[in-house]
Scaffold this motif. Structure first.
Motif, PDB file in Angstrom:
ATOM      1  N   GLU A  24      10.674   5.093  42.958  1.00 42.26           N
ATOM      2  CA  GLU A  24      10.353   5.057  44.568  1.00 42.26           C
ATOM      3  C   GLU A  24       9.091   4.741  44.806  1.00 42.26           C
ATOM      4  OE1 GLU A  24      12.718   9.740  44.726  1.00 42.26           O
ATOM      5  OE2 GLU A  24      10.631   9.121  43.519  1.00 42.26           O
ATOM      6  N   ARG A  26       7.006   3.516  47.160  1.00 39.80           N
ATOM      7  CA  ARG A  26       5.809   3.970  48.238  1.00 39.80           C
ATOM      8  C   ARG A  26       4.484   2.362  49.130  1.00 39.80           C
ATOM      9  NH1 ARG A  26       1.295   8.125  48.973  1.00 39.80           N
ATOM     10  NH2 ARG A  26       1.953   7.146  50.888  1.00 39.80           N
ATOM     11  N   THR A  28       2.791  -0.017  52.244  1.00 37.96           N
ATOM     12  CA  THR A  28       2.934  -0.440  53.665  1.00 37.96           C
ATOM     13  C   THR A  28       3.244  -0.990  54.210  1.00 37.96           C
ATOM     14  OG1 THR A  28       0.119   0.624  53.255  1.00 37.96           O
ATOM     15  CG2 THR A  28       0.659  -0.708  54.694  1.00 37.96           C
ATOM     16  N   PRO A  29       4.315  -0.838  55.416  1.00 42.40           N
ATOM     17  CA  PRO A  29       4.956  -2.068  56.107  1.00 42.40           C
ATOM     18  C   PRO A  29       4.177  -3.302  56.545  1.00 42.40           C
ATOM     19  CG  PRO A  29       5.371   0.273  57.136  1.00 42.40           C
ATOM     20  CD  PRO A  29       4.594   0.181  55.661  1.00 42.40           C
ATOM     21  N   GLY A  34       8.318  -5.508  58.925  1.00 45.40           N
ATOM     22  CA  GLY A  34       8.451  -4.542  59.198  1.00 45.40           C
ATOM     23  C   GLY A  34       8.334  -4.193  56.913  1.00 45.40           C
ATOM     24  N   PHE A  35       9.679  -3.883  56.606  1.00 43.37           N
ATOM     25  CA  PHE A  35       9.621  -3.313  54.788  1.00 43.37           C
ATOM     26  C   PHE A  35      10.234  -4.443  54.801  1.00 43.37           C
ATOM     27  CE2 PHE A  35       9.655   1.034  56.762  1.00 43.37           C
ATOM     28  CZ  PHE A  35       8.440   1.486  56.373  1.00 43.37           C
ATOM     29  N   LEU A  53      16.268   0.333  51.509  1.00 42.65           N
ATOM     30  CA  LEU A  53      15.067   1.037  51.874  1.00 42.65           C
ATOM     31  C   LEU A  53      15.742   2.665  52.268  1.00 42.65           C
ATOM     32  CD1 LEU A  53      12.399   1.344  53.986  1.00 42.65           C
ATOM     33  CD2 LEU A  53      14.396   0.712  56.076  1.00 42.65           C
ATOM     34  N   SER A  55      15.122   7.106  53.355  1.00 37.55           N
ATOM     35  CA  SER A  55      14.256   7.947  53.989  1.00 37.55           C
ATOM     36  C   SER A  55      13.780   8.847  53.072  1.00 37.55           C
ATOM     37  CB  SER A  55      15.993   8.897  54.813  1.00 37.55           C
ATOM     38  OG  SER A  55      16.220   9.527  54.381  1.00 37.55           O
ATOM     39  N   TYR A  58       9.448   8.445  50.125  1.00 39.60           N
ATOM     40  CA  TYR A  58       9.463   6.964  49.645  1.00 39.60           C
ATOM     41  C   TYR A  58       9.804   6.097  50.655  1.00 39.60           C
ATOM     42  CZ  TYR A  58       7.089   9.051  45.096  1.00 39.60           C
ATOM     43  OH  TYR A  58       6.514   9.185  44.494  1.00 39.60           O
ATOM     44  N   ASP A  59      10.154   4.850  50.452  1.00 38.75           N
ATOM     45  CA  ASP A  59      10.168   3.786  51.626  1.00 38.75           C
ATOM     46  C   ASP A  59      11.726   3.118  50.495  1.00 38.75           C
ATOM     47  OD1 ASP A  59       8.071   4.256  54.041  1.00 38.75           O
ATOM     48  OD2 ASP A  59       6.935   3.421  52.171  1.00 38.75           O
ATOM     49  N   LEU A  60      10.853   2.706  49.348  1.00 40.35           N
ATOM     50  CA  LEU A  60      12.304   1.894  49.198  1.00 40.35           C
ATOM     51  C   LEU A  60      12.193   2.104  47.920  1.00 40.35           C
ATOM     52  CD1 LEU A  60      10.808  -1.435  48.942  1.00 40.35           C
ATOM     53  CD2 LEU A  60      12.540  -0.822  50.499  1.00 40.35           C
ATOM     54  N   SER A  85       1.304  -4.707  49.341  1.00 37.40           N
ATOM     55  CA  SER A  85       2.268  -3.069  50.128  1.00 37.40           C
ATOM     56  C   SER A  85       2.071  -2.137  49.562  1.00 37.40           C
ATOM     57  CB  SER A  85       2.555  -4.276  50.793  1.00 37.40           C
ATOM     58  OG  SER A  85       2.546  -4.395  51.631  1.00 37.40           O
TER      59      SER A  85
END
Length: 118
Positions: A24, A26, A28-29, A34-35, A53, A55, A58-60, A85
């Motif tokens: 997982e 986290r 910064t986009p 964005g991501f 991606l 929800s 975590y982001d990815l 990032s």
């Protein structure tokens, strides 16, 4: 639309051992991207099998396969965590697969012989 076909290997029955990790990440986009740009940098590593991606906290979600725990941890500490990032990572190792891509890997063999009693 079909994008490809996958071979499913039960590594517990093969001579070769692989370690699969779910990481997982986290991040910064990036402004205007964005991501997408950080996801592209991550999925271009040959060790990386999948990047999603997601929800939540975590982001990815990065799915990685290596030869050993050391190889996976080296990837996370030397390559992934050092990206500008990336804010943080959480690594989870897959200990056993029961079902993968809709296929049950740990199925019990059903005894289909006829019961014979004296």
């Amino acid at each position: 639309m079909i994008c490809g076909y996958h071979t499913l290997i039960n590594w517990e029955k093969a001579d070769s051992e692989k370690v699969t990790a779910l990481i997982e990440v986290r991040v910064t986009p990036q402004r205007g991207q964005g991501f997408d740009s950080i996801a592209e940098r991550i999925y271009n590593y040959p060790e990386v099998q999948s990047v999603y991606l997601i929800s939540g906290a975590y982001d990815l979600l990065v799915i990685l396969q290596g030869k050993s725990l050391r190889e996976v941890s080296s990837f996370v500490s030397d390559k992934l965590s050092t990206l500008d990032s990336v804010l943080s990572t959480a690594t989870h190792f897959i200990l056993k697969k029961y079902k993968d891509y809709g296929t049950i890997l740990d199925s019990k063999q059903k005894d289909e012989r006829m019961l014979v009693t004296p």
